[in-house]
Each structure stands twice: as structure tokens, then as C-alpha cells.
Enzyme design. Sequence first.
Site, PDB file in Angstrom:
ATOM      1  N   ARG A 413       0.847  -1.204   0.000  1.00 41.05           N
ATOM      2  CA  ARG A 413       0.000   0.000   0.000  1.00 41.05           C
ATOM      3  C   ARG A 413       0.886   1.258   0.000  1.00 41.05           C
ATOM      4  O   ARG A 413       0.607   2.236   0.678  1.00 41.05           O
ATOM      5  CB  ARG A 413      -0.940   0.006   1.201  1.00 41.05           C
ATOM      6  CG  ARG A 413      -2.263   0.706   0.939  1.00 41.05           C
ATOM      7  CD  ARG A 413      -3.059   0.919   2.217  1.00 41.05           C
ATOM      8  NE  ARG A 413      -4.407   1.340   1.920  1.00 41.05           N
ATOM      9  CZ  ARG A 413      -5.108   2.178   2.692  1.00 41.05           C
ATOM     10  NH1 ARG A 413      -4.595   2.662   3.790  1.00 41.05           N
ATOM     11  NH2 ARG A 413      -6.339   2.511   2.371  1.00 41.05           N
ATOM     12  N   ASP A 448      -4.954   2.760  12.966  1.00 43.76           N
ATOM     13  CA  ASP A 448      -4.960   1.768  11.889  1.00 43.76           C
ATOM     14  C   ASP A 448      -3.550   1.232  11.663  1.00 43.76           C
ATOM     15  O   ASP A 448      -2.551   1.817  12.107  1.00 43.76           O
ATOM     16  CB  ASP A 448      -5.482   2.456  10.617  1.00 43.76           C
ATOM     17  CG  ASP A 448      -6.110   1.498   9.621  1.00 43.76           C
ATOM     18  OD1 ASP A 448      -5.928   0.273   9.761  1.00 43.76           O
ATOM     19  OD2 ASP A 448      -6.778   1.990   8.683  1.00 43.76           O
ATOM     20  N   ASP A 517     -13.009  -4.949   7.217  1.00 42.84           N
ATOM     21  CA  ASP A 517     -13.414  -4.001   6.190  1.00 42.84           C
ATOM     22  C   ASP A 517     -14.606  -4.527   5.411  1.00 42.84           C
ATOM     23  O   ASP A 517     -15.186  -3.813   4.590  1.00 42.84           O
ATOM     24  CB  ASP A 517     -12.245  -3.732   5.221  1.00 42.84           C
ATOM     25  CG  ASP A 517     -11.242  -2.757   5.826  1.00 42.84           C
ATOM     26  OD1 ASP A 517     -11.596  -2.081   6.809  1.00 42.84           O
ATOM     27  OD2 ASP A 517     -10.107  -2.695   5.320  1.00 42.84           O
TER      28      ASP A 517
HETATM   29  C1  DGJ Z   1      -8.271   0.347   6.532  1.00 44.18           C
HETATM   30  C2  DGJ Z   1      -9.415   0.427   7.511  1.00 44.18           C
HETATM   31  O1  DGJ Z   1      -9.839  -0.853   7.844  1.00 44.18           O
HETATM   32  C3  DGJ Z   1     -10.534   1.247   6.896  1.00 44.18           C
HETATM   33  O2  DGJ Z   1     -11.640   1.274   7.759  1.00 44.18           O
HETATM   34  C4  DGJ Z   1     -10.035   2.637   6.607  1.00 44.18           C
HETATM   35  O3  DGJ Z   1      -9.706   3.271   7.817  1.00 44.18           O
HETATM   36  C5  DGJ Z   1      -8.819   2.569   5.701  1.00 44.18           C
HETATM   37  N1  DGJ Z   1      -7.821   1.692   6.216  1.00 44.18           N
HETATM   38  C6  DGJ Z   1      -8.235   3.936   5.524  1.00 44.18           C
HETATM   39  O4  DGJ Z   1      -7.078   3.925   4.816  1.00 44.18           O
END
Ligand code: DGJ
Length: 689
Positions: A413, A448, A517
Amino acid sequence: MPIIAHTDGWILQTQTTAYALGFDSDGRLVNRWWGVRLPYPEDYPAPPDSDGYASFNGPAHLLPEEYPAYADGLNYTEPCLKLTYPDEVRAVILKLEDSTHSDDTLILTLTDPAYPALHVMLYYTLHAQTDIIARRAVITNTGNVPITLERVWSALWYIPQDGLNFRHFTGRWNDEFILREETLTHGVKTIESRRLTTSHHHNPYFALHRDATEDSGDVWFGLLAWSGNWSIRAEVTDFGGVRLGVGVNDWDFAYQLNAGESFRTPTAYAGYTQGGFSAASRNLHACLRGTLPHAGQPRKVLFNSWEVSEFDVNEASQKGFAQAAAAIGCELFVMDDGWFNGRDSDSAGLGDWWPDARKFPDGLTPLVTHVNALGMDFGLWIEPEMVNPASDLYRKHPDWVIHHPNRPRTQARNQLILNLARTDVQEYLITALDKLLTQHNIAFIKWDMNRNVSEAGWPDAPGHPRELWVRYVDGLYHVWGTLRQRHPGVLWQSCSGGGGRADWGILRYADQIWLSDNTDPTRRLPMQANFSHVFPPETLESWVTDMGADYLPLAFRYHVSMCGVLGVGADITRWSDKQRDQARQLTEAYKAVRDVIQFGDVFRLVQTDPYYAMQYLDATAENGVLFVFRTYAPEPTAPMRVRLRGLQPDRLYRVEDHAVVRSGAAWMADGLTVVLGNFESRLLKLTAT
Ligand code: DGJ
């Protein structure tokens, strides 16, 4: 007395279980019992003894040694401790040197008589009310030359039965917490993480049983409270019996224990119940609830911007979403990724934790003030452990990332991982994030972590470079813990691309977890129920998004997210007035029962597609909430039969939408029939009359 010292050793008693240990005739610390609590100390078996088997197997193969070291004689089973002494000797023989106990903790100190510098302290702490035992070890070098640790587990658990099934969770990004179960056969079954963090792929949780169900049967279960590399190894030896080792993963691990230093393992929690998986998870919930940072504080209904705005956030658009979120009853507005310097996509910005001046020309304060004026708290997304090469931070400190000097730095990423084992990195993060939290009225942080490790090097490490695996996590805990301490009112979410860091270790710092997610409600139903084996509902954040909107009613999507901490992550500005009105009503319905959901006992009543039913019950067993769901099944399909749980048998209860008042016993034995069409759901309140 929960802990009894006895001629044969110690008996650790919880409410309904007991764990007994003692010594064999050669002074080895051995397990005597882990099961139901017996009436008298004399009831527990004497410590087992063995001379080994033939000329090929030492006693260790037949004895349930509590903390075996490698290698005391002819031992080829999995040890808890493996190390190299300064003179390269790798055989460790541990003997009891001292013991002490309080009401709830037994501490045993073992040493190696030939190498008295080594001290191994074993801690057994009872959470007596919840039938949970916590174990950890502290290894100290009291000498003046380093000892190299190569494995230091937290605990080895012995399960006094053969033919056991091993239950655990696997997954991957967007597809977490899939329940797996297999019968253990001879050899070693390993689940683990080698990814620097807990991982989406396996969770450090286990349950062992023969024929348990949700409601009944013997279950031995446990977990490791750790957010780094870990392993759980279930070994069935040739002499029968299952031993299950839990600890920091020894893969690629080495730790130089210098003179005077101690190595503290993370804590391994475990329990035994005769009440099946439902009781096992309720015991874990009750135990964890005693340690959560904001225990008992109701979690707010939140709005999150990610699925709506992605990186395209700015002051005007977020103010608009905040307005709409407040109107449907949200209490916390969380701006996700995209707000900081240079962050237009995932290719830049990580590391530069100040507002992007193009998107927020006057900083974040105008948005925060607007959100607060709407009656909501303000929350913010960060990913502190990461850096994009396209950032001021990386240009200034390229040496701060985890890397090997002569190898490519593999990006995922478009980002690299800061080496949180380094104190300068820790200090930078504490300063930058403390500033952010001090300058703004921030009530919630989503933390995160969107990649796993590669090229796990630590040039210039002060000790052994392979200490990275542990020191990184210690550094993470230090940064997070310091921020928590300085800003005690803030609530935190642990996210790692969804559920990549869901463990009890992080829950000393985080209050809730972003499970996945994947926000499709039909996928979330089993995922959330599986998550509830390990974590209570106040830690489960779940958003209503636009996923599934094409085939699921709004109420269904809300009901799924209400089985935890309700959130909204949909483009509510595009919803019709009617939908927004319904959303507001559903949010109000949630707020009316959230105490029962977030802090109640959890029962997974039905988990057989197309039907799912979850029940929550408060501590008095007077108020409950039942959610029922039907996904899709072609007709004809028999209606769902739901048998309630946990009610007081003689008390009368009313179930919403049902005219009859019946005893708890009747609702539990006979239950109720729920007729649902495809993709229908209901929230039904349970009330003692
Ligand atoms: C991964 C997270 O799980 C999402 O909810 C979001 O915050 C994205 N990253 C943002 O880059």
C-alpha cells in the site's frame, strides 16, 4: 481460600474450577489437575511420576511438566523455555527455589542450580469469579554475562483427555474470524503469526473439547494477550494427552538478556467450563471487562467517513456529513483517512500528522467546533506506525523504518513500517500525536495499521536484532500507553485493515475493535458471532454502510450493526428522507437497549444459515434483547425456532410481539417460532414481568 498450599503442592480454586500442581519425585513441577473444583484438597490426584519409557523417552514425555525447559534429559516434546548460556550450554534444568502466594496469585521461582544467574518466575493469577487463570513468566538474568533467550512461552496447558477437537479462527483481509475445528492427531498442530502483529489469518485463541455444544460439555479454552508474533502449539504425544503451548512466537526470535535484565512474557489466559462454548465466551467476556480501560462506559453511536469519502475529505464536505449524521442520532463523528498533509491517495502523507492545508485551510478546529456544536464528539483516524516514502518524515529519517541495509524495502500500500522498537521513533510519535490531541478536542482515535512486515531488519540494534519482534510491540504499547495516560478521556479503536490486530493485548490500550473491512451484513453475521467467542460486544464496532443496500432492508443492516457498537459509514446524504427517518428511529431503538447489548451476557442462539439469532441479557436477567435474522433460502423453508437462554426459570417473561407471558423455563425449553421472509430481521425486547 482460592489458593491452597498443600503437602502435594498447590490447589488454585476459582468459582467452579480448580488447577492443581506439585512436584514429582525428582522435583519437576508438574500439573495434577485442571477441571471441575472438587470438595476437598485430598480429592486432587497426587503429582504424577515417571521414569520415562524404554531407553528412548525421558520422563518429560509422560509427565505434564508445567514449564519444561529444553532439555532436561531425553526430552523431545515442545518446551516452554529454550536458551543458550554464555558458555554455549543449551541444557536447562529448573528446580524450585522459592514460592509465595497471595489470595489470588501464586508465584513460583525456579532456578538452574548449575547456572544460578537464571531466575524463572512463574505467575498464576486467578480471576476467581470468572473461572479464568492467567499465567505469565518473568525470566531474569541475575549474573553479569548475557544469556540468549530463544523461546519463552507464557504457559503450557495440559488437557486431561484424548480425542480432542481443536477450535480456532482463521481468516484473511476482508474475511476474518472463520471458525475452524479439527480433531487433534499425533504430532504438533500450530497456529501462529509471523507478521509482526496479531494478523487477520489466525487469532491467538483456542478451545479444546470432545463433544461440547454451545450449551453444554467440557471446554478448555484460552488466549494470548499479545499484539505481535505469537504461536499456539497443540501437541499430542505418543503417550497420549494433549499439551498446548502459548506464547510469543520463537520463529526468527532471539533475545539477549543482559546482566540484571528481565524478560516478561505476555499473559496467557485460560479457563475450563462444563457449560459449552457459550459459557466459555461469557467467562472470557467477564474477565476482560474487568481490565478494559473504559469499562462500563456506554459506547457512542458513531459516523465514520471512510466508505463515503475515502481520501477525498475537506472541511466543507465533512461538515455536511456531520450535519446529516447528527440528524439521524449519531453521537460521535469520526473523520477517517485523507485529512493530513499530502494525503490524496494511499501513495503519500503517512508520517506527516498535521492537517492538509488545501483541505483544511484553517486547520481542523473549524470542523471540530462544528461537530461539537451539533452535539457530537469528534474522532480522527491515524496510522502512526507507518510512513510513505513520499512524506517529509521519510525524507528526513529514511533510517527509521524496519529494513535490511542491502535489501529492497518492499512496499505494501505504498508504505513502510517505522521501527517502533527504536526509542527515537517512539518519542517522535508521542510528541506528534500528543500535539494533535492537545490542540484539538478529540474524543476518539481510530488507530490503523495497513500492512505486515517485510525485511525484518533492525540495523544498529542495541541488543540482538531479532529482539525486534518483541521490542516493536513493547514500543507500540509504550507509545499508545503514554498517549492514553496523557489523554485519559479519549476512546481508541484498534484497526489493522479491519481485524488484523484483534487481541486482548491491544485491549489494554484500545476500547473497541474494527472487526473487518467487509461490511456486508450477511457476511458480518457469522463473523461477529465468531468474534464474540473471544471479545464482548462493547469492543465490536460495526457500521451500517451502503454494502448490501441493493438487497437488504435498512432495518436488517441496522440490526446486524446493533449487535455491538453501532456505527454508520454510509453516504447518508443520498438517503431519502424516509430512510433517514427510519435510521433515526433505529438509532433511538438501539440507544434504548444499548446497555443490555454492550454490557450484557451474550448468547449465540442460532447460527445455521439462513437463520441467525443473538440474545443479550442484563446482569439481573430482567431485560434482554433478541435479534433474529433470515438471510436467503428458497421456499419452502421451515420457520426458525429460537430457544432463549440465561433466563430465571421461575420468573415470568414477555417477549415483544408475543401476547403470552411465560416462565423463563418455558422460553428456554420450548422457545418461540419466528416467521421471517428472506432478508428479514427483528429486534425483540425480553422483559421480566
Ligand atoms: C483500513 C481500515 O480498515 C478502513 O476502515 C479505513 O480506515 C482505511 N484503512 C483507511 O485507509
